[in-house]
Design a protein around this motif. Structure first.
Motif, PDB file in Angstrom:
ATOM      1  N   LEU A  26       0.955  -1.047  -0.260  1.00  0.00           N
ATOM      2  CA  LEU A  26       0.101   0.428   0.005  1.00  0.00           C
ATOM      3  C   LEU A  26       1.224   1.256  -0.242  1.00  0.00           C
ATOM      4  O   LEU A  26       0.680   2.164  -1.084  1.00  0.00           O
ATOM      5  N   ARG A  27       2.471   1.148   0.739  1.00  0.00           N
ATOM      6  CA  ARG A  27       3.134   2.421   1.128  1.00  0.00           C
ATOM      7  C   ARG A  27       3.350   2.413  -0.742  1.00  0.00           C
ATOM      8  O   ARG A  27       3.548   4.105  -1.289  1.00  0.00           O
ATOM      9  N   VAL A  28       3.845   1.397  -1.383  1.00  0.00           N
ATOM     10  CA  VAL A  28       4.550   1.708  -2.715  1.00  0.00           C
ATOM     11  C   VAL A  28       3.510   2.395  -3.801  1.00  0.00           C
ATOM     12  O   VAL A  28       4.145   3.387  -3.950  1.00  0.00           O
ATOM     13  N   THR A  29       2.378   2.142  -3.703  1.00  0.00           N
ATOM     14  CA  THR A  29       1.050   2.229  -4.226  1.00  0.00           C
ATOM     15  C   THR A  29       1.064   4.055  -4.035  1.00  0.00           C
ATOM     16  O   THR A  29       1.277   4.850  -4.792  1.00  0.00           O
ATOM     17  N   VAL A  30       1.078   3.995  -2.773  1.00  0.00           N
ATOM     18  CA  VAL A  30       0.398   5.346  -2.551  1.00  0.00           C
ATOM     19  C   VAL A  30       1.342   6.492  -2.047  1.00  0.00           C
ATOM     20  O   VAL A  30       0.945   7.623  -3.374  1.00  0.00           O
ATOM     21  N   ARG A  31       2.671   6.464  -2.656  1.00  0.00           N
ATOM     22  CA  ARG A  31       4.022   6.876  -2.740  1.00  0.00           C
ATOM     23  C   ARG A  31       3.664   6.947  -4.521  1.00  0.00           C
ATOM     24  O   ARG A  31       3.883   8.325  -5.167  1.00  0.00           O
ATOM     25  N   ARG A  32       3.391   6.550  -5.424  1.00  0.00           N
ATOM     26  CA  ARG A  32       3.570   6.385  -6.654  1.00  0.00           C
ATOM     27  C   ARG A  32       2.540   7.124  -7.083  1.00  0.00           C
ATOM     28  O   ARG A  32       2.550   8.118  -8.100  1.00  0.00           O
ATOM     29  N   LEU A  33       1.567   7.111  -6.163  1.00  0.00           N
ATOM     30  CA  LEU A  33       0.396   7.886  -6.922  1.00  0.00           C
ATOM     31  C   LEU A  33       0.182   9.479  -6.713  1.00  0.00           C
ATOM     32  O   LEU A  33       0.021  10.165  -7.437  1.00  0.00           O
ATOM     33  N   ALA A  34       1.572   9.585  -5.392  1.00  0.00           N
ATOM     34  CA  ALA A  34       1.471  11.201  -4.828  1.00  0.00           C
ATOM     35  C   ALA A  34       2.568  11.382  -6.201  1.00  0.00           C
ATOM     36  O   ALA A  34       2.040  12.414  -6.634  1.00  0.00           O
ATOM     37  N   LEU A  35       3.305  10.706  -7.188  1.00  0.00           N
ATOM     38  CA  LEU A  35       3.989  11.321  -7.824  1.00  0.00           C
ATOM     39  C   LEU A  35       3.860  11.442  -8.933  1.00  0.00           C
ATOM     40  O   LEU A  35       3.881  12.858  -9.688  1.00  0.00           O
ATOM     41  N   ILE A  36       2.381  10.368  -9.395  1.00  0.00           N
ATOM     42  CA  ILE A  36       1.516  10.635 -10.636  1.00  0.00           C
ATOM     43  C   ILE A  36       0.407  12.157 -10.322  1.00  0.00           C
ATOM     44  O   ILE A  36       0.580  12.943 -11.388  1.00  0.00           O
ATOM     45  N   ASN A  37       0.331  12.194  -9.401  1.00  0.00           N
ATOM     46  CA  ASN A  37      -0.870  13.443  -9.192  1.00  0.00           C
ATOM     47  C   ASN A  37      -0.145  14.671  -8.826  1.00  0.00           C
ATOM     48  O   ASN A  37      -0.301  15.755  -9.111  1.00  0.00           O
ATOM     49  N   THR A  38       1.728  14.765  -8.712  1.00  0.00           N
ATOM     50  CA  THR A  38       1.724  16.377  -8.396  1.00  0.00           C
ATOM     51  C   THR A  38       3.162  16.632  -9.876  1.00  0.00           C
ATOM     52  O   THR A  38       3.818  17.481  -9.876  1.00  0.00           O
ATOM     53  N   ASN A  39       2.344  15.130 -10.599  1.00  0.00           N
ATOM     54  CA  ASN A  39       2.684  15.518 -12.587  1.00  0.00           C
ATOM     55  C   ASN A  39       5.039  15.351 -12.454  1.00  0.00           C
ATOM     56  O   ASN A  39       4.738  15.376 -13.042  1.00  0.00           O
ATOM     57  N   LYS A  40       5.505  15.164 -11.146  1.00  0.00           N
ATOM     58  CA  LYS A  40       6.746  15.174 -11.555  1.00  0.00           C
ATOM     59  C   LYS A  40       7.477  14.559 -12.656  1.00  0.00           C
ATOM     60  O   LYS A  40       7.976  14.858 -13.847  1.00  0.00           O
ATOM     61  N   GLU A  41       6.847  13.303 -12.331  1.00  0.00           N
ATOM     62  CA  GLU A  41       7.861  11.960 -13.084  1.00  0.00           C
ATOM     63  C   GLU A  41       7.143  12.338 -14.173  1.00  0.00           C
ATOM     64  O   GLU A  41       7.942  12.442 -15.363  1.00  0.00           O
ATOM     65  N   ALA A  42       5.799  12.678 -14.866  1.00  0.00           N
ATOM     66  CA  ALA A  42       5.759  13.080 -16.073  1.00  0.00           C
ATOM     67  C   ALA A  42       6.146  14.242 -16.668  1.00  0.00           C
ATOM     68  O   ALA A  42       6.151  14.154 -18.100  1.00  0.00           O
ATOM     69  N   ASP A  43       5.854  15.495 -16.415  1.00  0.00           N
ATOM     70  CA  ASP A  43       6.984  16.128 -17.091  1.00  0.00           C
ATOM     71  C   ASP A  43       8.750  16.092 -17.243  1.00  0.00           C
ATOM     72  O   ASP A  43       8.788  17.206 -17.882  1.00  0.00           O
ATOM     73  N   SER A  44       9.284  15.390 -16.271  1.00  0.00           N
ATOM     74  CA  SER A  44      10.705  15.703 -16.065  1.00  0.00           C
ATOM     75  C   SER A  44      10.822  15.026 -17.100  1.00  0.00           C
ATOM     76  O   SER A  44      10.703  14.283 -17.648  1.00  0.00           O
ATOM     77  N   SER A  45      12.105  16.013 -17.953  1.00  0.00           N
ATOM     78  CA  SER A  45      12.776  14.859 -18.304  1.00  0.00           C
ATOM     79  C   SER A  45      13.898  14.083 -17.711  1.00  0.00           C
ATOM     80  O   SER A  45      15.031  13.478 -19.011  1.00  0.00           O
ATOM     81  N   VAL A  46      14.521  13.864 -16.701  1.00  0.00           N
ATOM     82  CA  VAL A  46      15.304  13.824 -15.566  1.00  0.00           C
ATOM     83  C   VAL A  46      15.089  12.468 -14.718  1.00  0.00           C
ATOM     84  O   VAL A  46      13.169  13.151 -14.138  1.00  0.00           O
TER      85      VAL A  46
ATOM     86  N   ASN B 254       7.408   3.228 -14.928  1.00  0.00           N
ATOM     87  CA  ASN B 254       6.309   2.476 -14.782  1.00  0.00           C
ATOM     88  C   ASN B 254       6.461   2.223 -12.678  1.00  0.00           C
ATOM     89  O   ASN B 254       6.296   1.204 -12.648  1.00  0.00           O
ATOM     90  N   THR B 255       7.830   3.202 -12.370  1.00  0.00           N
ATOM     91  CA  THR B 255       8.519   2.815 -11.068  1.00  0.00           C
ATOM     92  C   THR B 255       7.617   2.323 -10.128  1.00  0.00           C
ATOM     93  O   THR B 255       6.311   2.838  -9.876  1.00  0.00           O
ATOM     94  N   GLY B 256       7.880   0.892  -9.318  1.00  0.00           N
ATOM     95  CA  GLY B 256       6.570   0.873  -8.230  1.00  0.00           C
ATOM     96  C   GLY B 256       5.785   0.012  -8.832  1.00  0.00           C
ATOM     97  O   GLY B 256       4.971  -0.791  -8.151  1.00  0.00           O
ATOM     98  N   LYS B 257       5.554  -0.489 -10.309  1.00  0.00           N
ATOM     99  CA  LYS B 257       4.403  -1.426 -11.162  1.00  0.00           C
ATOM    100  C   LYS B 257       4.996  -1.866 -11.347  1.00  0.00           C
ATOM    101  O   LYS B 257       5.968  -2.275 -12.136  1.00  0.00           O
ATOM    102  N   VAL B 258       4.524  -3.629 -11.354  1.00  0.00           N
ATOM    103  CA  VAL B 258       5.006  -5.170 -11.580  1.00  0.00           C
ATOM    104  C   VAL B 258       4.826  -5.069 -13.636  1.00  0.00           C
ATOM    105  O   VAL B 258       3.238  -4.777 -13.644  1.00  0.00           O
ATOM    106  N   LEU B 259       5.404  -5.176 -13.701  1.00  0.00           N
ATOM    107  CA  LEU B 259       5.213  -5.010 -15.686  1.00  0.00           C
ATOM    108  C   LEU B 259       5.230  -6.723 -15.980  1.00  0.00           C
ATOM    109  O   LEU B 259       6.281  -6.705 -15.919  1.00  0.00           O
TER     110      LEU B 259
END
Ligand code: CA
Length: 233
Positions: free
Chosen positions: A114-134, A172-177
């Motif tokens: 749950l913690r891993v998922t919530v952390r991933r969710l927080a990153l998606i919500n702040t859009n840090k990962e999606a917007d960043s080129s790094v 997809n950090t935190g997600k099983v692919l």
């Protein structure tokens, strides 16, 4: 972020109570559903942050619940299933689940996922990962635009396929692919020999990460299922 709201979907009352008690103890908000149609209705009306989903439900199969929710939402779904067969997990992940837990599970494991998922969710919500080129994860840095990756600022000598694999896992950090998901993204198809090649590429990629980093703590192998990039603290 406020304490996340978890939707617990489980027809087995003792298991449901265990999950609810765990969530309550740790101050999470929760909702419960005992079957698939109730789950879909609650997911739509309450927009929970995370869903814990049992696959064996009395009315609709859990896989079908994932398919239906995925038509309108990307809310994280953690599959919790008594079925130990890999095929069910793979089907659930390919349908769009984010992670899985096999029954019987420990309360600590449930909370960790749950913690891993919530952390991933927080990153998606702040859009840090999606917007960043790094991308930065521990001492790993990926420059998506420049097409290179570094460990401790030392460039990794990756082949184009290895770099693509690393980027796909990182995004997809935190997600099983699953193997199928990865090969379809890298090669546009998923034949048996693509999955065999994937294994080979993963071995060389991990070796390169490992030799630069001492031990490869970034990529987790899920035997028979796929891979996951871990968030390094
Ligand atoms: Ca069940």
């Amino acid at each position: 972020m406020n304490k996340p709201m978890i939707l617990v979907v489980e027809d087995d009352a003792p298991v449901r109570n265990l999950m609810v008690t765990t969530l309550k103890t740790h101050d999470y908000k929760y909702l419960t559903a005992a079957n698939g149609s109730e789950a879909i209705a609650l997911a739509a009306s309450h927009n929970p942050d995370v869903i814990f989903l049992d696959l064996g439900l009395p009315d609709i199969d859990g896989i079908e619940v994932i398919h239906q929710i995925r038509t309108w939402s990307n809310m994280p779904i953690i599959v919790i299933s008594a079925r130990s067969e890999d095929d069910d997990k793979i089907e659930a992940l390919d349908a769009g689940a984010d992670d899985y837990l096999t029954k019987p599970f420990s309360v600590e494991e449930l909370l960790a996922r749950l913690r891993v998922t919530v952390r991933r969710l927080a990153l998606i919500n702040t859009n840090k990962e999606a917007d960043s080129s790094v991308y930065i994860n521990g001492n790993l840095r990926i420059d998506y635009l420049a097409g290179c990756a570094f460990i401790n600022e030392e460039e990794l000598k990756l082949t184009p396929i290895e770099f693509k694999l690393l980027c796909l896992l990182a995004k997809n950090t935190g997600k099983v692919l699953t193997h199928t998901y990865i090969t379809q993204n890298i090669w546009g198809r998923s034949w048996d020999n693509d999955i065999a090649s994937l294994r080979v590429f993963m071995v060389t990629l991990r070796k390169k990460l490992e030799s630069a980093n001492g031990s490869c703590q970034f990529i987790q192998t899920h035997v028979g299922i796929g891979y996951r990039m871990l968030r390094v603290e």
